[in-house]
Write an enzyme that holds these catalytic residues in place. Sequence first.
Site, mmCIF file in Angstrom:
data_model
loop_
_atom_site.group_PDB
_atom_site.id
_atom_site.type_symbol
_atom_site.label_atom_id
_atom_site.label_comp_id
_atom_site.label_asym_id
_atom_site.label_seq_id
_atom_site.Cartn_x
_atom_site.Cartn_y
_atom_site.Cartn_z
ATOM 1 C CG MET A 1 -1.854 -1.050 1.178
ATOM 2 S SD MET A 1 -3.224 -1.098 0.015
ATOM 3 C CE MET A 1 -2.448 -2.629 -0.888
ATOM 4 C CB CYS A 2 0.414 4.634 -1.464
ATOM 5 S SG CYS A 2 -0.162 3.753 -3.077
#
Length: 252
Positions: A1-2
């Site tokens: 995920m970012c």
Amino acid sequence: MCRHVGYLGPPRSPVDAVFDAPHSLLRQTYAPRDMRGGGVVNADGFGLGWYDAGPEPVRYRRPVPLWSDHDLPRLARSVHSGAFVAAVRNGTTGMPSGEGACAPFTGGRWLFSHNGMVRGWPDSLAALAGKLPVTDLMTLEAPTDSAVLWALLRERLEAGEDPAGAVADLIAQVERAAPGSRLNFLLTDGTVLVATAWTHALSVRVEGEAVLVASEPLDDAPGWSAVPDRHLVRAEHGAVEVIPLNADRSVP
């Protein structure tokens, strides 16, 4: 995920949040503490957006790891702004790469970042995306779930919807269409900041009129609070609300 970080308050440089803090966005790029099942290294690009003299933001993005860019630290140190959004990307398998896929996305006076993924992409979003004008779909910066989410949210904002309500309603719609999606949003126009925790980590820190939201605390200093899952943070003029979200109810 970012990973992402947003600020709203008296003018300050983004260099501390992005580079200098003990657990800055740079460090979170390769040594995150709480990815909740996502990948560890965010090396698929980065972006920084801030507000200068005009109402529309300035943006700097590159499709390379944050640690490889030698110009941004000096640029960030020279900026002093009352609002900014910075993000690093860990692209979901099957999603295209490139600068256009990197947050923050812009439209008019808005900056937007999405930390997460839409389950069942692209089929799960087809019905929602099909309601957008064809020209909006044809001019997406990248064929990614984040870009489509931004197009859907931008349409609401341009129609004059309250930003917190627009974010909450969109999350409810996406959750119904794609259950189990990770929908941590970060949105600002330089006067209001909205952020969500939806199956992923988010923390907030308030110091007077200054508000920082980040995927993870930037340091171990007191004042950071974890935002409960399925909650929305709205900050404006130094006032901060933390509001529960519900997939069965469109507006908080």
